[in-house]
Scaffold this motif. Sequence first.
Motif, PDB file in Angstrom:
ATOM      1  N   ASP A  18       0.905  -1.245  -0.117  1.00  0.00           N
ATOM      2  CA  ASP A  18       0.184  -0.018   0.073  1.00  0.00           C
ATOM      3  C   ASP A  18       0.953   1.246   0.144  1.00  0.00           C
ATOM      4  OD1 ASP A  18      -2.597  -1.325   0.347  1.00  0.00           O
ATOM      5  OD2 ASP A  18      -1.879  -1.926   2.278  1.00  0.00           O
ATOM      6  N   VAL A  19       0.252   2.230  -0.215  1.00  0.00           N
ATOM      7  CA  VAL A  19       1.042   3.616  -0.230  1.00  0.00           C
ATOM      8  C   VAL A  19       0.393   4.586   0.764  1.00  0.00           C
ATOM      9  CG1 VAL A  19       1.264   5.783  -1.663  1.00  0.00           C
ATOM     10  CG2 VAL A  19       1.575   3.655  -2.595  1.00  0.00           C
ATOM     11  N   TYR A  20       1.440   5.204   1.502  1.00  0.00           N
ATOM     12  CA  TYR A  20       1.101   6.247   2.557  1.00  0.00           C
ATOM     13  C   TYR A  20       1.862   7.623   2.329  1.00  0.00           C
ATOM     14  CZ  TYR A  20      -0.957   2.170   5.025  1.00  0.00           C
ATOM     15  OH  TYR A  20      -1.601   1.113   5.443  1.00  0.00           O
ATOM     16  N   VAL A  21       1.240   8.635   3.058  1.00  0.00           N
ATOM     17  CA  VAL A  21       2.114   9.797   3.126  1.00  0.00           C
ATOM     18  C   VAL A  21       2.162  10.329   4.454  1.00  0.00           C
ATOM     19  CG1 VAL A  21       1.795  12.293   2.720  1.00  0.00           C
ATOM     20  CG2 VAL A  21       0.829  10.467   0.860  1.00  0.00           C
ATOM     21  N   ALA A  22       3.347  10.563   4.890  1.00  0.00           N
ATOM     22  CA  ALA A  22       4.031  11.031   5.991  1.00  0.00           C
ATOM     23  C   ALA A  22       4.253  12.620   6.312  1.00  0.00           C
ATOM     24  CB  ALA A  22       5.121  10.210   6.703  1.00  0.00           C
ATOM     25  N   ASP A  23       3.509  13.143   7.195  1.00  0.00           N
ATOM     26  CA  ASP A  23       3.701  14.692   7.347  1.00  0.00           C
ATOM     27  C   ASP A  23       4.971  14.747   8.405  1.00  0.00           C
ATOM     28  OD1 ASP A  23       3.769  17.346   8.106  1.00  0.00           O
ATOM     29  OD2 ASP A  23       1.346  17.435   8.156  1.00  0.00           O
ATOM     30  N   LEU A  24       6.004  15.083   7.806  1.00  0.00           N
ATOM     31  CA  LEU A  24       7.118  15.176   8.653  1.00  0.00           C
ATOM     32  C   LEU A  24       7.180  16.403   9.580  1.00  0.00           C
ATOM     33  CD1 LEU A  24       9.861  14.212   5.964  1.00  0.00           C
ATOM     34  CD2 LEU A  24       8.727  12.690   7.670  1.00  0.00           C
ATOM     35  N   GLN A  25       6.161  17.277   9.555  1.00  0.00           N
ATOM     36  CA  GLN A  25       6.093  18.361  10.407  1.00  0.00           C
ATOM     37  C   GLN A  25       5.259  17.891  11.598  1.00  0.00           C
ATOM     38  OE1 GLN A  25       5.588  22.357   8.483  1.00  0.00           O
ATOM     39  NE2 GLN A  25       4.123  22.950   9.963  1.00  0.00           N
ATOM     40  N   GLU A  26       4.098  17.345  11.432  1.00  0.00           N
ATOM     41  CA  GLU A  26       3.305  16.994  12.313  1.00  0.00           C
ATOM     42  C   GLU A  26       3.438  15.584  12.723  1.00  0.00           C
ATOM     43  OE1 GLU A  26      -0.622  18.144  11.228  1.00  0.00           O
ATOM     44  OE2 GLU A  26      -0.152  20.352  11.097  1.00  0.00           O
ATOM     45  N   ASN A  27       4.259  14.645  12.274  1.00  0.00           N
ATOM     46  CA  ASN A  27       4.521  13.398  12.630  1.00  0.00           C
ATOM     47  C   ASN A  27       3.439  12.533  12.585  1.00  0.00           C
ATOM     48  OD1 ASN A  27       7.270  14.373  13.206  1.00  0.00           O
ATOM     49  ND2 ASN A  27       7.508  12.865  14.738  1.00  0.00           N
ATOM     50  N   ILE A  48      -4.872  14.422  -0.053  1.00  0.00           N
ATOM     51  CA  ILE A  48      -4.899  13.278  -1.272  1.00  0.00           C
ATOM     52  C   ILE A  48      -6.167  13.715  -2.275  1.00  0.00           C
ATOM     53  CG2 ILE A  48      -4.585  10.862  -2.149  1.00  0.00           C
ATOM     54  CD1 ILE A  48      -3.409  10.631   0.709  1.00  0.00           C
ATOM     55  N   GLY A  49      -6.066  13.447  -3.468  1.00  0.00           N
ATOM     56  CA  GLY A  49      -6.989  13.552  -4.477  1.00  0.00           C
ATOM     57  C   GLY A  49      -8.152  12.413  -4.119  1.00  0.00           C
ATOM     58  N   ASN A  50      -9.209  12.636  -5.163  1.00  0.00           N
ATOM     59  CA  ASN A  50     -10.259  11.293  -4.730  1.00  0.00           C
ATOM     60  C   ASN A  50     -10.473  10.569  -6.095  1.00  0.00           C
ATOM     61  OD1 ASN A  50     -11.474  13.412  -6.659  1.00  0.00           O
ATOM     62  ND2 ASN A  50     -13.162  13.948  -5.278  1.00  0.00           N
ATOM     63  N   HIS A  51      -9.473  10.942  -7.328  1.00  0.00           N
ATOM     64  CA  HIS A  51      -9.638   9.985  -8.281  1.00  0.00           C
ATOM     65  C   HIS A  51      -8.195   9.674  -8.835  1.00  0.00           C
ATOM     66  CE1 HIS A  51      -8.686  14.081 -10.165  1.00  0.00           C
ATOM     67  NE2 HIS A  51      -8.290  13.630 -11.109  1.00  0.00           N
ATOM     68  N   ILE A  52      -8.098   8.553  -9.635  1.00  0.00           N
ATOM     69  CA  ILE A  52      -6.679   8.059 -10.098  1.00  0.00           C
ATOM     70  C   ILE A  52      -6.716   8.231 -11.612  1.00  0.00           C
ATOM     71  CG2 ILE A  52      -5.233   6.131 -10.424  1.00  0.00           C
ATOM     72  CD1 ILE A  52      -5.920   5.088  -7.553  1.00  0.00           C
ATOM     73  N   ASP A  53      -5.661   8.813 -12.308  1.00  0.00           N
ATOM     74  CA  ASP A  53      -5.556   8.897 -13.645  1.00  0.00           C
ATOM     75  C   ASP A  53      -4.384   7.906 -13.946  1.00  0.00           C
ATOM     76  OD1 ASP A  53      -7.265  11.054 -14.065  1.00  0.00           O
ATOM     77  OD2 ASP A  53      -5.678  12.101 -12.972  1.00  0.00           O
ATOM     78  N   LEU A 111      -7.808   4.776  -2.237  1.00  0.00           N
ATOM     79  CA  LEU A 111      -7.342   4.647  -3.460  1.00  0.00           C
ATOM     80  C   LEU A 111      -5.891   4.287  -3.500  1.00  0.00           C
ATOM     81  CD1 LEU A 111      -9.066   7.790  -4.928  1.00  0.00           C
ATOM     82  CD2 LEU A 111      -9.701   5.512  -5.168  1.00  0.00           C
ATOM     83  N   LEU A 112      -5.123   4.543  -2.319  1.00  0.00           N
ATOM     84  CA  LEU A 112      -3.661   4.099  -2.261  1.00  0.00           C
ATOM     85  C   LEU A 112      -3.676   2.798  -1.677  1.00  0.00           C
ATOM     86  CD1 LEU A 112      -2.136   7.715  -1.617  1.00  0.00           C
ATOM     87  CD2 LEU A 112      -2.217   6.410  -3.967  1.00  0.00           C
ATOM     88  N   ALA A 113      -4.561   2.460  -0.743  1.00  0.00           N
ATOM     89  CA  ALA A 113      -4.468   1.358   0.316  1.00  0.00           C
ATOM     90  C   ALA A 113      -5.729   0.354  -0.124  1.00  0.00           C
ATOM     91  CB  ALA A 113      -4.204   1.659   1.509  1.00  0.00           C
ATOM     92  N   ASP A 114      -5.748  -0.216  -1.152  1.00  0.00           N
ATOM     93  CA  ASP A 114      -6.915  -0.997  -1.689  1.00  0.00           C
ATOM     94  C   ASP A 114      -6.396  -2.452  -1.315  1.00  0.00           C
ATOM     95  OD1 ASP A 114      -8.944  -2.474  -2.867  1.00  0.00           O
ATOM     96  OD2 ASP A 114      -9.062  -1.193  -4.795  1.00  0.00           O
ATOM     97  N   SER A 115      -7.430  -3.279  -0.645  1.00  0.00           N
ATOM     98  CA  SER A 115      -7.126  -4.509  -0.261  1.00  0.00           C
ATOM     99  C   SER A 115      -7.129  -5.444  -1.194  1.00  0.00           C
ATOM    100  CB  SER A 115      -7.967  -4.923   0.946  1.00  0.00           C
ATOM    101  OG  SER A 115      -9.493  -4.937   0.333  1.00  0.00           O
ATOM    102  N   MET A 116      -7.717  -4.816  -2.438  1.00  0.00           N
ATOM    103  CA  MET A 116      -7.926  -5.790  -3.957  1.00  0.00           C
ATOM    104  C   MET A 116      -7.039  -5.303  -4.826  1.00  0.00           C
ATOM    105  SD  MET A 116      -9.978  -8.090  -2.988  1.00  0.00           S
ATOM    106  CE  MET A 116     -10.211  -8.901  -4.505  1.00  0.00           C
ATOM    107  N   ALA A 117      -5.947  -4.564  -4.464  1.00  0.00           N
ATOM    108  CA  ALA A 117      -4.791  -4.021  -5.326  1.00  0.00           C
ATOM    109  C   ALA A 117      -3.650  -4.039  -4.718  1.00  0.00           C
ATOM    110  CB  ALA A 117      -5.318  -2.917  -5.990  1.00  0.00           C
ATOM    111  N   PHE A 118      -2.566  -4.021  -5.394  1.00  0.00           N
ATOM    112  CA  PHE A 118      -1.013  -3.746  -4.989  1.00  0.00           C
ATOM    113  C   PHE A 118      -0.665  -2.439  -5.311  1.00  0.00           C
ATOM    114  CE2 PHE A 118      -1.452  -8.225  -5.934  1.00  0.00           C
ATOM    115  CZ  PHE A 118      -1.026  -8.984  -4.683  1.00  0.00           C
ATOM    116  N   ILE A 131      -2.271  10.027  -8.744  1.00  0.00           N
ATOM    117  CA  ILE A 131      -3.342  10.740  -7.988  1.00  0.00           C
ATOM    118  C   ILE A 131      -2.871  12.184  -7.703  1.00  0.00           C
ATOM    119  CG2 ILE A 131      -2.549   9.938  -5.605  1.00  0.00           C
ATOM    120  CD1 ILE A 131      -5.593   9.403  -5.050  1.00  0.00           C
ATOM    121  N   PRO A 132      -3.745  13.034  -7.698  1.00  0.00           N
ATOM    122  CA  PRO A 132      -3.631  14.540  -7.289  1.00  0.00           C
ATOM    123  C   PRO A 132      -3.106  14.701  -5.775  1.00  0.00           C
ATOM    124  CG  PRO A 132      -5.845  14.281  -8.550  1.00  0.00           C
ATOM    125  CD  PRO A 132      -5.370  13.203  -7.858  1.00  0.00           C
TER     126      PRO A 132
END
Length: 504
Positions: free
Chosen positions: A269-278, A338-343, A285-292, A329-330
Amino acid sequence: MKTTIKTFCCLLTAACMAVGLAGCTPRPTGNVAQEQRQPTIYPDYADVTIPVNIAPLNFLVREPGCDAVQVTVGLADNPSLASISVHASGNKVCFSLHDWRETLRQAAGSDLVVTLTARIDGSWKQFKPFRWHVVSDSIDPYLTYRLIEPDYEIFNNLTLQERCLENFDERSICNYGLVGNRCMNCHAYAGQNPNLSMLYVRGEGGGAILNREGQLHKLNLKTDSMASSSVYYGFSPNGRYLVFSTNNIIPAFHSLARKRLEVFDAVSDVYVADLQENRIFTTPLLADSMAFETFPSFSPDGKRIYFCAAPHVSLPNELKKLQYSLVSIPFDQQTGTIGNHIDTLVNAQRPIVDKQVSSSKSSVCHPRVSPDGQYILYTVADYGTFPIWHPEADQQLINLHTGQKVPMQKVNSPRSDTYHSWSSNSRWFVFASKRDDGLYGKPYFCYIDRQGRAHKPFCLPQKDPVFYDHCLKSFNAPELGIGPLPFTAADVADAMQRDAEKFK
């Protein structure tokens, strides 16, 4: 006084011996046969494009029976203006760093003609000259990479190295023995900035080591719901956000002798870390159990996250059906949203078929956008997520302004050509290639000119050209940087002793 006189005499004797030996270096005499072909040299530096600031392209003459060489290098239009001469016994051609730098400075924007004459089985032969096209577009002067045995049993003596490309200086930035004999991930810059970068030390007590202007921070980038900590990662342009994948990596062994090893993700899965706020966040859309989802990176303006995604298949039985598309993704840097659609840019189910090859090579890995936003570079293979053992793996490049593929026939080889990164001026990229023997990966540098043409790549030069014959490690995940990193391997070892900063 006797000691001083004795020392002086020894030095004088040594100097005389050096002059005598130089005078004994064989030089062409009599009739020199003219060969109608270029010489066989290693690395293959014939007719390559090189940056004005690269270290000398020292090489070996691989002609059987060669025991002496003479090489002259001069400007194609004015040979007397910039020239180097090398006379040597044996088959090594090594250039003076001072002479090399001055010659490249004068040759910027022009061609250098290299003429090689070799004594082979007692007779001198002059080979057809080849050229070096010297461009004034400098390459970023520093390169980091992981040195690792190209095998699956051990990661003994693993190190992360930093090399200056303008000379042959090299140092370790993370050493296996200093971090509790742990394995480590590769080093990655924020852009090409040495003052913001990260590496990851694996195992119990490990963590992500974040470098901010030489201050090292140990981070725990894992929550209870994640499959692992960060594996593949990239920084946002403002340095606040880190996009990363979590991967449950499974090695598998082929029953076919010609296949060495396969690696796939049981979960990713894909995540985003905010390094300022930990804090760490994602979206379905980035962590779908039916996708890699894997291999994330930010666009240079920070407005998109590019990554690779594949529909779930049964592994390892359906491994050849595991094909990753290139998607994005935007992302809003101002709000951390994070945006709400994948291109989809490259659809693995409807690939951009390369008519130059028999395979569609539809599975995408490691997308990287050039710093100027014009190109996206990625690796393609027939299937899977670990292309270094796929001989069909190639580099592909798309012009994002036109949507057209850039021809890469001069870049790719019949063996694995994979992991890559850009120079800050978007004119150069480096990638790892196993083109020599199919086993050991080495860094190769490729020039993209202003007309969007890819030039023949060249291998990382070494002070002693026999180096690669004796090196038993692969150069893994090469990354270009604009300056030296402000920390040492000892600094990383010290940071590993600290408690990791936790993220929520």
